[in-house]
Design a protein around this motif. Structure first.
Motif, short mmCIF file in Angstrom:
data_model
loop_
_atom_site.label_atom_id
_atom_site.label_comp_id
_atom_site.label_asym_id
_atom_site.label_seq_id
_atom_site.Cartn_x
_atom_site.Cartn_y
_atom_site.Cartn_z
N ALA A 1 0.84 -1.21 0.00
CA ALA A 1 0.00 0.00 0.00
C ALA A 1 0.87 1.25 0.00
O ALA A 1 0.67 2.15 0.77
N LYS A 2 1.83 1.31 -0.87
CA LYS A 2 2.73 2.47 -0.94
C LYS A 2 1.96 3.69 -1.44
O LYS A 2 1.09 3.59 -2.30
N TYR A 3 2.30 4.81 -0.88
CA TYR A 3 1.69 6.04 -1.38
C TYR A 3 2.20 6.31 -2.79
O TYR A 3 3.35 6.11 -3.10
N ARG A 4 1.29 6.82 -3.64
CA ARG A 4 1.69 7.24 -4.98
C ARG A 4 1.26 8.69 -5.13
O ARG A 4 0.09 9.01 -4.98
N ALA B 1 2.49 3.27 14.54
CA ALA B 1 2.11 1.99 13.92
C ALA B 1 1.17 2.22 12.74
O ALA B 1 1.33 1.60 11.68
N LEU B 2 0.22 3.13 12.91
CA LEU B 2 -0.75 3.39 11.84
C LEU B 2 -0.07 4.06 10.64
O LEU B 2 -0.37 3.74 9.48
N ASP B 3 0.87 4.94 10.93
CA ASP B 3 1.67 5.57 9.87
C ASP B 3 2.40 4.48 9.06
O ASP B 3 2.36 4.47 7.82
N LEU B 4 3.02 3.56 9.76
CA LEU B 4 3.75 2.47 9.08
C LEU B 4 2.80 1.66 8.19
O LEU B 4 3.13 1.32 7.04
N LEU B 5 1.63 1.35 8.72
CA LEU B 5 0.68 0.53 7.94
C LEU B 5 0.14 1.28 6.74
O LEU B 5 -0.08 0.68 5.68
N LEU B 6 -0.05 2.59 6.87
CA LEU B 6 -0.51 3.37 5.72
C LEU B 6 0.52 3.30 4.58
O LEU B 6 0.17 3.33 3.41
N HIS B 7 1.79 3.21 4.94
CA HIS B 7 2.85 3.20 3.93
C HIS B 7 3.27 1.80 3.51
O HIS B 7 3.61 1.58 2.35
N ALA C 1 7.69 -7.02 12.94
CA ALA C 1 8.48 -7.56 11.82
C ALA C 1 8.44 -6.62 10.61
O ALA C 1 9.35 -6.61 9.78
N LEU C 2 7.38 -5.81 10.55
CA LEU C 2 7.26 -4.85 9.43
C LEU C 2 8.14 -3.62 9.65
O LEU C 2 8.34 -2.81 8.76
N GLY C 3 8.67 -3.47 10.88
CA GLY C 3 9.57 -2.35 11.14
C GLY C 3 9.05 -1.33 12.13
O GLY C 3 9.64 -0.25 12.28
N TRP C 4 7.97 -1.64 12.83
CA TRP C 4 7.43 -0.69 13.82
C TRP C 4 8.38 -0.59 15.01
O TRP C 4 8.85 -1.62 15.53
N GLU C 5 8.66 0.65 15.43
CA GLU C 5 9.57 0.86 16.56
C GLU C 5 8.90 1.73 17.61
O GLU C 5 9.08 2.96 17.61
#
Ligand SMILES: NC(=O)c1ccc[n+]([C@@H]2O[C@H](COP(=O)([O-])OP(=O)(O)OC[C@H]3O[C@@H](n4cnc5c(N)ncnc54)[C@H](O)[C@@H]3O)[C@@H](O)[C@H]2O)c1
Length: 356
Positions: A11-14, A244-250, A308-312
């Motif tokens: 779901a990458k931003y375009r 976390a939500l920011d990461l998932l949006l991207h 695992a997706l990179g959330w810190e």
């Protein structure tokens, strides 16, 4: 369930991001808007909120003149209005915080608004996401849809835990989550569902446990603890939830479910004592009141998938005391916000306790 569906699209931003934040005037939604505008000053953010008793535009006062921030009043169950706002701003992404959220109100008050907003409202947003070809919809949900864990159980909620809500609030949220699953399977509507644990932080309406206890203790009033006070919740700072939500949006994968929590299980007694200690108040202010009917004993999140997706997350278990101190300090420092919210709260029953 959503979690069992695999999808390789990301779901990458375009291009330019135009993000509609439904329920952005509430506690977590406003924390999220502050976080996103701070991190992505070029994104357009449209806060779409009905302004129920829980919606508070004072939460966003410091950014109301930011040219990238826009407010539109509206109900998520009003599809015509939702579509109108999406078209007006050329919305590309949608995140939904809008909900009736107070568990006690769902038990002692009318449940209809909970079902309308938390279930039907989500379906309306899915229709809008589909009709307007949005790149992604992120549905913010709760760990409460999984039901309860035992205090001695060696188990946490994973994304594969069956949905088994005990509270009317959680059942209404689960209805929305299941609709997301159905729209993904049936229409390939790009939607992600999150299940987060109990949040704390600034801007929280003081019917929920931590600000409620802070406000009571600040005024040297009794702090009412449900039952034996041993109910356990997994506490996360609203800023870590926003991260976390920011990461998932991207980087999240449409069709998937992600659990969000920082492995910070604490019982209500521990939280109450910590708040009293931070405020320099005696433990004698604690009073035990009749328990909430069907009060879930324990929630705990296994966040392996999003980590695992990179959330810190920043406020991990060892930083909880710091996060709580900063939160208490925020309420002490923002007396005007506190004063105004107190004035709005006159209808709230003295014995209403925690969300969790
Ligand atoms: N607070 C928590 O600990 C927690 C934990 C996990 C998940 N969640 C979820 O996060 C989301 C936000 O929770 P919160 O604590 O910030 O809630 P909140 O009650 O503080 O805010 C809810 C917001 O939604 C708005 N709203 C309500 N009904 C609406 C409607 N029909 N149309 C448009 N706007 C409407 C309200 O005006 C308010 O601004 C909710 O979906 C909740 O289920 C909360």
């Amino acid at each position: 369930m959503l979690s069992s569906i695999k999808n390789t699209d990301s779901a990458k931003y375009r291009g330019a991001v135009k993000l509609m934040v439904a329920g952005g005037a509430g506690f977590i939604g406003s924390n999220f808007i502050h976080y996103m505008l701070g991190k992505y000053p070029d994104y357009e953010i449209v806060n779409y909120d009905k302004l129920t008793y829980a919606g508070n535009l004072d939460n966003l006062k410091s950014i109301e003149t930011n040219p990238h921030y826009h407010f539109e009043q509206g109900d998520i169950t009003d599809l015509t209005r939702v579509n109108e706002v999406i078209k007006k701003y050329g919305i590309t992404h949608l995140i939904n915080f809008a909900a009736e959220t107070h568990v006690d109100r769902s038990i002692h008050g009318g449940i209809k608004d909970f079902v309308l907003t938390n279930s039907l409202g989500v379906q309306m947003l899915l229709d809008a996401a589909r009709a307007n070809n949005l790149e992604l919809m992120l549905q913010v949900s709760t760990d409460e849809v999984y039901g309860a864990l035992g205090l001695d159980e060696d188990r946490k909620f994973t994304e594969d835990t069956p949905i088994m809500p005990n509270m009317p609030y959680a059942a209404a949220k689960a209805g929305g989550d299941l609709m997301c699953h159905a729209y993904w399977v049936t229409h390939k509507t790009p939607v992600i569902v999150t299940h987060c644990s109990n949040n704390y932080g600034p801007y929280q309406y003081p019917e929920k446990l931590i600000p409620f206890f802070i406000f009571k203790a600040m005024d040297d009033q009794p702090v009412p603890v449900y039952g034996d006070g041993l109910n356990v919740r997994d506490w996360i700072h609203a800023v870590d939830h926003s991260r976390a939500l920011d990461l998932l949006l991207h980087k999240g994968t449409p069709g998937e479910v992600y659990n969000i929590g920082v492995d910070n299980e604490r019982n209500n007694l521990e939280i109450t004592k910590m708040v009293l200690k931070i405020l320099g108040k005696p433990e004698s202010l604690m009073t035990f009141v009749q328990d909430r009917p069907g009060h879930d004993r324990r929630y705990a999140i296994d966040a392996t998938k999003i980590l695992a997706l990179g959330w810190e997350p920043v406020y991990t278990r060892d930083k909880f005391e710091q996060g709580l101190k900063e939160t208490v300090q925020w309420y002490l420092d923002n007396s005007e916000w506190v004063h105004k919210i107190h004035a709005r709260m006159s209808e709230i029953n003295q014995h209403i306790s925690a969300k969790g």
